[in-house]
Design a protein around this motif. Sequence first.
Motif, mmCIF file in Angstrom:
data_model
loop_
_atom_site.group_PDB
_atom_site.id
_atom_site.type_symbol
_atom_site.label_atom_id
_atom_site.label_comp_id
_atom_site.label_asym_id
_atom_site.label_seq_id
_atom_site.Cartn_x
_atom_site.Cartn_y
_atom_site.Cartn_z
ATOM 1 N N PHE A 59 0.883 -1.357 -0.522
ATOM 2 C CA PHE A 59 0.264 0.150 -0.223
ATOM 3 C C PHE A 59 0.670 0.941 0.122
ATOM 4 C CE2 PHE A 59 -3.139 -2.811 1.931
ATOM 5 C CZ PHE A 59 -4.098 -2.913 1.277
ATOM 6 N N ASP A 60 2.438 0.838 -0.352
ATOM 7 C CA ASP A 60 2.925 2.137 -0.376
ATOM 8 C C ASP A 60 2.285 2.699 -1.407
ATOM 9 O OD1 ASP A 60 4.813 0.459 -1.443
ATOM 10 O OD2 ASP A 60 6.056 0.600 0.030
ATOM 11 N N GLY A 61 2.890 2.355 -2.692
ATOM 12 C CA GLY A 61 2.737 3.230 -3.694
ATOM 13 C C GLY A 61 4.209 3.233 -4.655
ATOM 14 N N SER A 62 4.763 1.598 -4.386
ATOM 15 C CA SER A 62 5.876 1.859 -5.061
ATOM 16 C C SER A 62 5.965 0.049 -4.602
ATOM 17 C CB SER A 62 7.269 2.142 -4.143
ATOM 18 O OG SER A 62 7.297 1.744 -2.916
ATOM 19 N N LEU A 63 6.536 -0.258 -5.985
ATOM 20 C CA LEU A 63 6.737 -1.541 -6.552
ATOM 21 C C LEU A 63 8.666 -1.808 -6.633
ATOM 22 C CD1 LEU A 63 6.217 -4.847 -7.340
ATOM 23 C CD2 LEU A 63 6.163 -3.658 -8.946
ATOM 24 N N PHE A 84 0.102 -4.304 -7.224
ATOM 25 C CA PHE A 84 0.642 -3.314 -6.091
ATOM 26 C C PHE A 84 -0.762 -2.195 -5.345
ATOM 27 C CE2 PHE A 84 2.480 -1.329 -8.872
ATOM 28 C CZ PHE A 84 2.829 -0.250 -8.861
ATOM 29 N N TYR A 85 -0.484 -1.349 -4.592
ATOM 30 C CA TYR A 85 -1.485 -0.207 -4.601
ATOM 31 C C TYR A 85 -0.590 1.202 -4.011
ATOM 32 C CZ TYR A 85 -6.085 -2.893 -3.818
ATOM 33 O OH TYR A 85 -6.937 -3.560 -3.419
ATOM 34 N N SER A 86 -2.056 2.170 -4.598
ATOM 35 C CA SER A 86 -1.189 3.266 -5.396
ATOM 36 C C SER A 86 -0.813 4.664 -4.104
ATOM 37 C CB SER A 86 -1.784 4.697 -6.374
ATOM 38 O OG SER A 86 -3.230 4.374 -5.314
ATOM 39 N N ILE A 119 13.366 -4.541 -11.288
ATOM 40 C CA ILE A 119 12.590 -3.341 -11.768
ATOM 41 C C ILE A 119 11.862 -1.842 -10.376
ATOM 42 C CG2 ILE A 119 10.633 -2.509 -13.637
ATOM 43 C CD1 ILE A 119 11.762 -5.259 -15.055
ATOM 44 N N LYS A 120 11.617 -1.041 -10.429
ATOM 45 C CA LYS A 120 10.513 -0.727 -9.833
ATOM 46 C C LYS A 120 10.797 0.417 -10.257
ATOM 47 C CE LYS A 120 11.799 2.400 -5.923
ATOM 48 N NZ LYS A 120 12.371 3.429 -4.813
ATOM 49 N N ALA A 121 8.782 0.589 -9.618
ATOM 50 C CA ALA A 121 7.635 1.739 -10.056
ATOM 51 C C ALA A 121 6.908 2.622 -8.990
ATOM 52 C CB ALA A 121 6.495 0.204 -11.055
ATOM 53 N N SER A 122 7.012 3.655 -9.199
ATOM 54 C CA SER A 122 6.402 4.594 -7.934
ATOM 55 C C SER A 122 5.600 5.212 -8.783
ATOM 56 C CB SER A 122 7.542 4.937 -7.170
ATOM 57 O OG SER A 122 8.686 5.780 -8.403
ATOM 58 N N ILE A 123 4.238 5.826 -7.920
ATOM 59 C CA ILE A 123 3.373 5.797 -7.348
ATOM 60 C C ILE A 123 3.609 7.933 -6.970
ATOM 61 C CG2 ILE A 123 1.041 6.660 -8.229
ATOM 62 C CD1 ILE A 123 2.016 4.099 -9.425
ATOM 63 N N ASP A 124 3.610 8.835 -7.953
ATOM 64 C CA ASP A 124 3.656 9.929 -6.816
ATOM 65 C C ASP A 124 2.044 10.723 -6.693
ATOM 66 O OD1 ASP A 124 6.757 9.988 -7.005
ATOM 67 O OD2 ASP A 124 5.808 11.282 -8.915
ATOM 68 N N VAL A 125 1.779 10.339 -5.137
ATOM 69 C CA VAL A 125 0.773 10.307 -4.753
ATOM 70 C C VAL A 125 0.553 11.311 -3.752
ATOM 71 C CG1 VAL A 125 -1.434 9.730 -3.228
ATOM 72 C CG2 VAL A 125 -0.258 7.927 -4.680
ATOM 73 N N TYR A 163 -6.569 1.922 0.105
ATOM 74 C CA TYR A 163 -8.134 2.141 -0.076
ATOM 75 C C TYR A 163 -7.663 2.516 -1.743
ATOM 76 C CZ TYR A 163 -8.490 1.833 4.831
ATOM 77 O OH TYR A 163 -8.437 0.893 5.716
ATOM 78 N N GLY A 164 -6.365 2.728 -2.382
ATOM 79 C CA GLY A 164 -6.484 3.379 -3.306
ATOM 80 C C GLY A 164 -6.841 2.717 -4.710
ATOM 81 N N TYR A 165 -5.778 2.725 -5.668
ATOM 82 C CA TYR A 165 -5.623 2.596 -7.072
ATOM 83 C C TYR A 165 -5.086 0.770 -7.552
ATOM 84 C CZ TYR A 165 -7.504 7.266 -8.474
ATOM 85 O OH TYR A 165 -8.221 8.103 -8.679
ATOM 86 N N ARG A 166 -5.464 -0.543 -8.037
ATOM 87 C CA ARG A 166 -4.524 -1.235 -7.444
ATOM 88 C C ARG A 166 -4.164 -1.633 -9.365
ATOM 89 N NH1 ARG A 166 -6.665 -6.739 -9.723
ATOM 90 N NH2 ARG A 166 -5.516 -8.271 -7.629
#
Length: 478
Positions: free
Chosen positions: A306-310, A339-341, A466-472, A344-347
Amino acid sequence: MPGLDFKFLERPKRRFHCPLCNRIMRDPVQVSTCGHRFCDTCLQEFLSEGVFKCPEDQLPLDYAKIFPDADLEQQILSLPIRCIHSEEGCRWTGQTKQLKAHLSVCSYNVVPCPNRCPEKLARRDLPEHLQHDCPKRRLRCDFCEKEFTGEAYEDHQGLCPQESVYCENKCGVRMLRMLLPQHMLSDCPKRKLPCRHCTKEFLCDTIQHHHLQCPRLPVQCPNKCGTPGIAREELPIHLKEKCSNNEVLCPFKEAGCKHRCPKLSVGKHLEEAVQSHLFLLCGVVNRQRLELRELRHCVEESSRNFDGSLLWKLSNYSRKLQEAQSKINGCVELFSRPFYSHRYGYRLQVTTFLNGNGSGEGTHLSIYIRVLPGEYDGLLEWPFPYRVTFSLLDQSDPSVTKPKHVTETFSPDPNWKNFQRPRPIAMNTVRGGCLDESMLGFGYPKFISHQEMMKGNYIRDNAIFIKASIDVVQNIIK
């Protein structure tokens, strides 16, 4: 005197040194044409290489004009020297030619043992060696009075049949060693005997007590079923599983059947109660299905991010790349875990084509992100609004060089269909184990070329990260 290194009282003059080995000349010879002198051995080795010139002035040499220099040799043999064992304590001094005679009596000189044993030692240590250490010295046994060499005497000690010894079993008896084997075999009360039932060994004076509790001793069944020779340790299993006179529970007791009957009657009960047993098993299956569903839900809940990163590790990179190139498994797209952004966010889910996709096929690594159907989609803002950052991590040692991660960031296009609220994935969108092209996601078909990956340190231990992160952007409620 070849083979000896002299220790001169004074430094010899330069003319006594061989120009080839730079040591005092041994068996000096003189070249009559030029007058230069050398060790006979050194000159012969020099000429054996095919160079027939004087080593000093490079003038041609003639074997017929090389002669022993007896005068120079006498001068060298007259030089004053110390004993070669002076550092060990010998104080002798004399002329070089006297050294050989001195070494024949020098107490520090190393000599072979006169008994022809392998030892070589200083002459002054020879008496002690001959008396105590030499394996070839002659000794007499105190028990059998036979004579042996020192080496054979050491082997004879502890084996002499005439020596009086105590019993090895510590029963207290003392006798000649030659009588000991028979005593230990048949007379010693501390000798070990095997139990005829369990084959374990016990002392002779304790084996009777062992028979009272031996686990392999044959006993009779208390139910008097007639089974002969049941081992004591197998009696509980016999009563529980094999005894025909023992009552047992129905094999379907775990399913809920409470019937109890003699073992011989179990088969009849199973034939008569087939339908009731089937109903019981159906109830067990239904309960297990509910339990599995609950367990699966618990596992999914505990594994969510749930921390917005993978951070996605792809192991066995070379094998997966080869499969992608040859399309062995049909689908060449690899999927990360969802993973979640944010809570209770985007999947979301990251996918990659190791051998590239579209314009990058065969030359690049492609990376995409997909928005999956989630539990909280009805409460979220659509289309998906947050900025996404992809990174291929450089695995170089940070203490040696600064890592150079490959990073790309994009903001979602609100008009792009991939960022609209997703619909549940239907079975007809899956083709050959891969998602339909409409479910590909958004990303970079030419994220990084294979050549750049090989030049850098992006592949290590046959794995990439590979790292993916969401700037929430968190909304602050005042």
